[in-house]
Design a protein around this motif. Structure first.
Motif: not given
Length: 188
Positions: A82-85, A91-92, A97-103
């Protein structure tokens, strides 16, 4: 519970002895599960494969950081994945980043009632398993604790595939009756 201890012991063997056969067993068990988990989290096939490989390399290099008193082997490895993802998403450069991203969301606090029900159910299953005849218990443990297919069980036990399936079916019937009877006693 026995499987959890088994995998923890394998990580300790990797950490202490650099045991390659223990690592291979961990890799064979966890790499496909990590990849599947990452794909469910939204990673495409190639990215999921790459992260899963990275997690397994991390296991080899940093097995000494694993503390079986703090978490199970699977919890530790899935947390690393999870942390690696998340690190990869950060880094992309092309996508924000979407702050609503479930992960990226914190896990919901555990529901105490649900946990208590799960523990009671686990206890009932353990007690019921202990009453199975040895031949049925063996195939159930191989299927559900070791994750072997019916064909793999047949190969390992040198039993016909039909016998393996029959023993599992009979064991499930017996387990269901024992657990339902136990639940009925609790209700009264």
């Amino acid at each position: 519970m026995a499987q959890t201890q088994y995998f923890s012991d394998l990580i300790v063997k990797v950490a202490v002895d650099r045991d390659k056969s223990a690592f291979v067993e961990l890799f064979d068990h966890f790499a496909p599960r990590l990849k599947g988990y990452l794909m469910k989290q939204g990673a495409d096939d190639a990215v999921a494969e790459e992260i899963a490989q990275d997690v397994m390399v991390t296991l080899w290099r940093k097995a000494d950081l694993f503390d079986p008193k703090k978490s199970s082997a699977s919890t530790w490895l899935f947390r690393v994945a999870r942390n690696r993802r998340i690190d990869r998403l950060r880094r992309q450069k092309t996508a924000e980043l979407d702050p609503e991203e479930p992960s990226l969301q914190p896990a919901a606090p555990a529901d105490v009632a649900v946990e208590m029900d799960a523990r009671l159910r686990e206890k009932r299953v353990r007690v019921a398993l202990s009453t199975l005849p040895d031949d049925q218990k063996q195939v159930v443990e191989m299927a559900f604790f070791l994750g072997l297919s019916h064909s793999e069980i047949a190969d390992r036990t040198e039993l016909p595939l039909g016998t393996v399936k029959s023993r599992i079916r009979l064991a499930f019937g017996r387990l269901r009756r024992l657990i339902e009877a136990d639940e009925a006693v609790d209700v009264d």
